[in-house]
Design an enzyme around this catalytic site. Structure first.
Site, mmCIF file in Angstrom:
data_model
loop_
_atom_site.group_PDB
_atom_site.id
_atom_site.type_symbol
_atom_site.label_atom_id
_atom_site.label_comp_id
_atom_site.label_asym_id
_atom_site.label_seq_id
_atom_site.Cartn_x
_atom_site.Cartn_y
_atom_site.Cartn_z
ATOM 1 N N SER A 196 -6.356 0.334 9.677
ATOM 2 C CA SER A 196 -6.909 -0.865 9.043
ATOM 3 C C SER A 196 -8.354 -1.025 9.469
ATOM 4 O O SER A 196 -8.750 -0.566 10.543
ATOM 5 C CB SER A 196 -6.114 -2.106 9.474
ATOM 6 O OG SER A 196 -6.796 -3.301 9.134
ATOM 7 N N TYR B 122 -2.460 -6.957 16.236
ATOM 8 C CA TYR B 122 -2.640 -6.094 15.073
ATOM 9 C C TYR B 122 -3.866 -5.210 15.243
ATOM 10 O O TYR B 122 -3.795 -3.980 15.062
ATOM 11 C CB TYR B 122 -2.782 -6.949 13.819
ATOM 12 C CG TYR B 122 -2.970 -6.165 12.545
ATOM 13 C CD1 TYR B 122 -1.913 -5.462 11.972
ATOM 14 C CD2 TYR B 122 -4.213 -6.129 11.904
ATOM 15 C CE1 TYR B 122 -2.083 -4.740 10.803
ATOM 16 C CE2 TYR B 122 -4.389 -5.418 10.725
ATOM 17 C CZ TYR B 122 -3.322 -4.723 10.178
ATOM 18 O OH TYR B 122 -3.496 -4.002 9.016
ATOM 19 N N ILE C 119 0.834 -1.206 0.000
ATOM 20 C CA ILE C 119 0.000 0.000 0.000
ATOM 21 C C ILE C 119 0.868 1.255 0.000
ATOM 22 O O ILE C 119 0.563 2.234 -0.680
ATOM 23 C CB ILE C 119 -0.951 -0.015 1.211
ATOM 24 C CG1 ILE C 119 -1.995 -1.120 1.040
ATOM 25 C CG2 ILE C 119 -1.650 1.339 1.378
ATOM 26 C CD1 ILE C 119 -2.907 -1.310 2.242
#
Length: 261
Positions: A139, A152, A19
């Site tokens: 995210s 995460y 990304i």
């Protein structure tokens, strides 16, 4: 459409692949001077060359304060930093009960502290100049908490808090801080993950992806991995839209069932 980035300096941390690379390439193709960083000279130099003639690759490790200063100084030598895109991050699938304290610390160092270190330097100058835009790449896992990716998810949630808190420091200025939440994207690391999973399951990658969307992300509306270049375009728009400050832009293919974001 002219996004007004021609000749302006943009730092995209970890912009050598995935990304980050797509974001760096998009800014460059719109006319910006792009600065990316990494820890391996050959890889970061190759990425900068592939991005284009106004791309600069800097060997700088943002796990250290020295690395953050090296990156900031290199970019500042090219001109005032107008854009900072905090993209560095790590992820893996794990068992919460087996994740060590050391691994938790590694997650915070990579997913949070790399962004804190470079932002602390660059944002102070932006506020002094009364100009600049910062985007944190979080995210969809930040709000769709994932049980087999707890470190995460937690660190990406924390990143949203960091972005909004720093936006509060921009009140009455022309500096803006926003966050961006991509969904599952066709990056090199994600491709490797699904290839390994397919081998373990004795399936093709196509079958594994089909089952992933059927069983893990049934709410996803696109039912396919996102092309990284779509995030490049989304982040460019977010970074340059002066009406957006302190917000989170969601680009997850509709996985999160929400009318906001």
């Amino acid at each position: 459409m002219d996004f007004g980035v021609t000749g302006k300096v943009a730092i995209i941390t970890g912009g050598g692949s995935g990304i980050g690379y797509a974001i760096a390439k998009t800014f460059h193709d719109e006319g910006a001077v792009v600065v990316i960083n990494g820890r391996t000279p050959s890889r970061i130099e190759a990425a900068a060359a592939a991005i284009g003639p106004r791309a600069h690759g800097v060997v700088a490790d943002l796990l250290t304060g020295e690395g953050a200063r090296t990156l900031a100084d290199h970019a500042a030598a090219l001109g005032p930093v107008s854009f900072l895109i905090n993209n560095i991050g790590v992820f893996d699938v794990n068992d919460f009960f087996e994740v060590s304290d050391e691994r938790w610390i590694e997650y915070f160092e990579h997913n949070m502290m790399t962004a804190v270190r470079i932002t602390r330097i660059v944002m102070k100058d932006m506020l002094a100049r009364d100009d600049g835009s910062i985007v944190f790449i979080s995210s969809e896992a930040a709000i769709r908490s994932i049980g087999n990716m707890v470190p995460y998810s937690v660190t990406k949630t924390a990143m949203l808090g960091l972005g909004r808190s720093l936006a509060e420091l921009t009140r009455g200025t022309s500096v803006r801080v926003n966050s961006y939440m991509p969904g599952t994207t066709a990056t090199e690391s994600v491709a490797t993950y699904f290839a390994d999973l397919a081998r373990q399951q004795g399936k093709t990658v196509e079958e594994t992806l089909r089952d992933f969307y059927k069983e893990v992300q049934p709410s996803n509306l696109t039912q396919k991995l996102i092309d990284p270049i779509m995030h490049g375009r989304g982040v460019l728009q977010l970074a340059t839209n002066t009406a957006m400050n302190g917000v989170t832009h969601r680009a997850d293919g509709g996985t999160v069932r929400s009318i906001f974001g």
